[in-house]
Design a protein around this motif. Sequence first.
Motif, PDB file in Angstrom:
ATOM      1  N   UNK A 162      -6.616 -10.181  -8.017  1.00 50.69           N
ATOM      2  CA  UNK A 162      -6.470 -10.464  -9.435  1.00 50.69           C
ATOM      3  C   UNK A 162      -7.334 -11.662  -9.759  1.00 50.69           C
ATOM      4  N   UNK A 163      -8.251 -11.498 -10.645  1.00 51.26           N
ATOM      5  CA  UNK A 163      -9.186 -12.550 -11.042  1.00 51.26           C
ATOM      6  C   UNK A 163      -9.782 -13.241  -9.817  1.00 51.26           C
ATOM      7  N   UNK A 164     -10.210 -12.424  -8.858  1.00 50.78           N
ATOM      8  CA  UNK A 164     -10.920 -12.947  -7.712  1.00 50.78           C
ATOM      9  C   UNK A 164     -10.040 -13.427  -6.570  1.00 50.78           C
ATOM     10  N   UNK A 165      -8.718 -13.429  -6.776  1.00 54.21           N
ATOM     11  CA  UNK A 165      -7.858 -13.929  -5.707  1.00 54.21           C
ATOM     12  C   UNK A 165      -6.968 -12.809  -5.179  1.00 54.21           C
ATOM     13  N   UNK A 166      -6.815 -12.788  -3.866  1.00 53.16           N
ATOM     14  CA  UNK A 166      -5.958 -11.780  -3.258  1.00 53.16           C
ATOM     15  C   UNK A 166      -4.504 -11.989  -3.631  1.00 53.16           C
ATOM     16  N   UNK A 167      -3.789 -10.895  -3.863  1.00 53.27           N
ATOM     17  CA  UNK A 167      -2.372 -11.021  -4.232  1.00 53.27           C
ATOM     18  C   UNK A 167      -1.593  -9.853  -3.653  1.00 53.27           C
ATOM     19  N   UNK A 168      -0.358 -10.130  -3.290  1.00 53.20           N
ATOM     20  CA  UNK A 168       0.520  -9.047  -2.881  1.00 53.20           C
ATOM     21  C   UNK A 168       1.685  -8.976  -3.854  1.00 53.20           C
ATOM     22  N   UNK A 169       1.930  -7.788  -4.378  1.00 49.91           N
ATOM     23  CA  UNK A 169       3.109  -7.545  -5.200  1.00 49.91           C
ATOM     24  C   UNK A 169       4.101  -6.773  -4.356  1.00 49.91           C
ATOM     25  N   UNK A 170       5.321  -7.253  -4.301  1.00 50.10           N
ATOM     26  CA  UNK A 170       6.297  -6.585  -3.469  1.00 50.10           C
ATOM     27  C   UNK A 170       7.482  -6.178  -4.323  1.00 50.10           C
ATOM     28  N   UNK A 171       7.840  -4.940  -4.197  1.00 48.22           N
ATOM     29  CA  UNK A 171       8.944  -4.422  -4.999  1.00 48.22           C
ATOM     30  C   UNK A 171      10.121  -4.131  -4.093  1.00 48.22           C
ATOM     31  N   UNK A 172      11.224  -4.836  -4.363  1.00 46.31           N
ATOM     32  CA  UNK A 172      12.422  -4.614  -3.583  1.00 46.31           C
ATOM     33  C   UNK A 172      13.568  -4.435  -4.572  1.00 46.31           C
ATOM     34  N   UNK A 173      14.144  -3.255  -4.605  1.00 43.05           N
ATOM     35  CA  UNK A 173      15.216  -2.977  -5.557  1.00 43.05           C
ATOM     36  C   UNK A 173      14.851  -3.383  -6.978  1.00 43.05           C
ATOM     37  N   UNK A 174      13.735  -2.945  -7.404  1.00 46.35           N
ATOM     38  CA  UNK A 174      13.237  -3.099  -8.779  1.00 46.35           C
ATOM     39  C   UNK A 174      12.962  -4.552  -9.187  1.00 46.35           C
ATOM     40  N   UNK A 175      13.130  -5.511  -8.285  1.00 40.79           N
ATOM     41  CA  UNK A 175      12.587  -6.828  -8.602  1.00 40.79           C
ATOM     42  C   UNK A 175      11.219  -6.938  -7.936  1.00 40.79           C
ATOM     43  N   UNK A 176      10.283  -7.482  -8.694  1.00 42.98           N
ATOM     44  CA  UNK A 176       8.933  -7.587  -8.173  1.00 42.98           C
ATOM     45  C   UNK A 176       8.623  -9.043  -7.907  1.00 42.98           C
ATOM     46  N   UNK A 177       8.216  -9.339  -6.687  1.00 45.15           N
ATOM     47  CA  UNK A 177       7.771 -10.692  -6.409  1.00 45.15           C
ATOM     48  C   UNK A 177       6.278 -10.640  -6.162  1.00 45.15           C
ATOM     49  N   UNK A 178       5.671 -11.810  -6.292  1.00 43.65           N
ATOM     50  CA  UNK A 178       4.227 -11.836  -6.253  1.00 43.65           C
ATOM     51  C   UNK A 178       3.833 -13.061  -5.462  1.00 43.65           C
ATOM     52  N   UNK A 179       2.921 -12.871  -4.494  1.00 46.17           N
ATOM     53  CA  UNK A 179       2.468 -14.060  -3.779  1.00 46.17           C
ATOM     54  C   UNK A 179       1.011 -13.909  -3.376  1.00 46.17           C
TER      55      UNK A 179
END
Lengths: 368, 503
Positions: B480-497
């Motif tokens: 995203x905008x040049x930076x690596x990101x992981x989106x993780x979905x666990x029980x419909x909550x999404x975390x991002x790091x």
Amino acid sequence: MSQRIDLDHGRFRQIIRGKIKQNLRKYISQGEMIARKGKDTVSIPLPQVDLPRFKWGDKQGGGVGQGDGQPGDALGQGQDKPGQGEAGDRPGEHMVELEVSLAELAEIMGEELELPRIQPKGTEKIVAWKDRFTGVRNTGPESLRHFRRTFKQALRRQISLGTYDPRNPVIIPIRDDKRYRSWRSEPLPQSNAVIIYMMDVSGSMGDEQKEIVRIESFWIDTWLRSQYHGIESRYIIHDAMAKEVDRDTFFRTRESGGTMISSAYKLCAKMIEDDYPPALWNIYPFHFSDGDNWSIDDTHACVELLKHKILPAVNLFAYGQVESPYGSGQFIKDLSEHFDDDQRVVTSEIKGKDAIMDSIKEFLGKGR
Amino acid sequence: MAGLRRFPPYLSEMQEEIEGHARDYGLDFFPIIYEVLDYKTMNEVAAYGGFPTRYPHWRFGMDYEQLAKGYEWGLQKIYEMVINTNPAYAYLLEGNSLVDQKTVMGHVCAHVDFFKNNYYFSKTNRKMIDGMANHAALVRRHMARHGQDVVEDFIDTCLTLENLIDPMSPYISRVAPAKDGDDDDDARDGDDVPRMRAKQYMDKFINPPEYLEAQRKKKEEEKKRLRRRFPEEPQRDVLLFLIKNAPVDSWQRDILEIVRNEAYYFAPQAMTKIMNEGWATYWHSTIMTQKAATAAEIIDYADATAGVLASAPGRLNPYKLGIELFRYIESRWNKGQFGKEWDECDSLDAKRDWDRRLGMGRRKIFEVRRLHNDITFLDEFFTLDFCIEQKFYTFGFSERSGNWEIQSREFKKVKDQMLRMLTNRGQPFIYVEDANLENRTELLLRHAHDGTDLDLGQAKDTLRALHKVWTRPVSLLTRVEGKGKVFRCDDSTITEKPADYPA
């Protein structure tokens, strides 16, 4: 003719209904639906009915086009990406506008707010008959003779008999040629319900307050219309004086000056007395004010009017107190003091736009 | 079918005439069965993608509503529709003028010729009407058993993942067939530790035993890592991966298969849109202007075709691009403007007047329609000359003015942009990277970033859908905008790091 697609289409409408229901509070408080009102329908913008996908974000996208123009020329105004891809492709799919009939909307609101159906007063519906010209027939009174059709018929007869002379085109209709307008009497459902809106337009009622009244009356109107076949609306505005106005003026006028609520009630009572015999009419006065009445004496006059003139005639008397920048007035307390155990009186305090929905529920929740 | 009219004799005479012309020109098509539909039925069939029966789903109802509105408001009207089956079914709109019907028939002949002969359609199911009907029956049965809401909800989920297929996989094999005696391999290359090159007498100094030992260990670890990894190679056909590996009920697997099957059926149409429409327009125009249209009809014909070929700012009309490119190819091969000599000629004058009178144009375009898809078609034949002649440009969003603007007319940029839009049917590449992330049976997808970020809102919703199928947490690695990101979905909550995104 029934089509296969009807099932899927019905399913789609059902989903839409669900979405509208979910967002009803939002729609109600925003009031944007009123702006989109057509004749019998409103179109509702619904975000994203479509399914999500992994796809590219929009702005970095760009594309290829064909035609004249220099680099730097705009392809159109604003944020929306110009149509791209297939010719005749569908327009942007961010928002879908859906037409929903007011009746359906009322039904959705009824379900969501759990509004009871209203039992109308007087089981007999008043129906008037209206005559409409619907066609042409061979007999009738001369006053309804259809000149052109008669003339054509005579012309046709004369040509086929060979008695028509183009150099001397005299047409003489005989009895068989004559054509008359015919009519049919149609039942015209006549309104037997009336809503009398009263609004305080004194100096303390600002635009915000009026917007609330406007939205709330739109929904009340929608609901009551779904309950009665044909309904009349009357509008009264008042400050220290009351007068009847049309709908447009009702929502726009801003007066200044004091507040004498009794003036409006007086007018309302007169209206009922003159036009709406209570035995035949279902009468709904709604009064909106910030509750800052001029004097205790006037409030007393109001109570008297209500008790003796208005309440005996009406199905429901509703008073909505809108909170104004100058605070909320005393009137609502006075009313509840006097009519606390009277089923015909409903009062509701509307603190802001978000409270509109609850207030509607209070008003209409009694099923009267 | 409701709304079906008997095919009137004057239309069947017309069909005979047009198909005669088409055959004379060398078009080679399946038998075509026409049906005349009123506009309501036409909209219905169009909402079903051209098929008389589909499985029950609200999306078809939504498409129908949009088509019906478009028609009622006079914004759009479907003239013609044809589906890729043998025999091919085509639909005519009741009440169209005879010129229109004639034009449509020419158009349809060419479409069917394309379906029959283009390589990318060669693996499609030509009995798809039955296929769709079977899908419908199966879905209905599951709905009766498990409840409409439950099944429909799962179809929604699957449709969200519908585009995660590998459209090229029917034509190539991604995985080398397993060799016999795979086990021996391990033993054999166990010894095969990479050594530095060295003369023999220097070997024990350059590749000392400790070094070799270290290398061997490294290699074994690598192998262990690979063995633990599943899938061994990143997989593009996410749907297939889910069908094989997701812990779903058998009816859910059926739905996944149906959605995947239909996605593959429609994929070649998306891959050849420009060519297919260009080819059909080329032929209806050739047949009409050279043979079929009478003097009285020609104006109406021209008017209708001009409408089809119109282009609006910022819009790439596939009909227009396709027909122009076919005509360009035809003219080049007629004049002999190809081959080594042509490529090496750098005199503009000579090129302008180049005409070897070879007359190979027709043959060439028939060959092109057999072998190419949109990407290879444009890659091969979209030349500088063509780009200038047809006034192509790229456009993009200008933050400065807040408008979409023409950006460039530079050939390389236009062509790059065009190919980029067509690659993978204009959709991002998503791979199943790891199905046992951190040894916790979590699923990791990777977005192969090619310069454009994902629509994050939609990506998150898609992850939620994926989570429903996979049932364990799912993650997406993207940039995203040049930076690596992981989106993780666990029980419909999404975390991002933040994460490392390998370049």
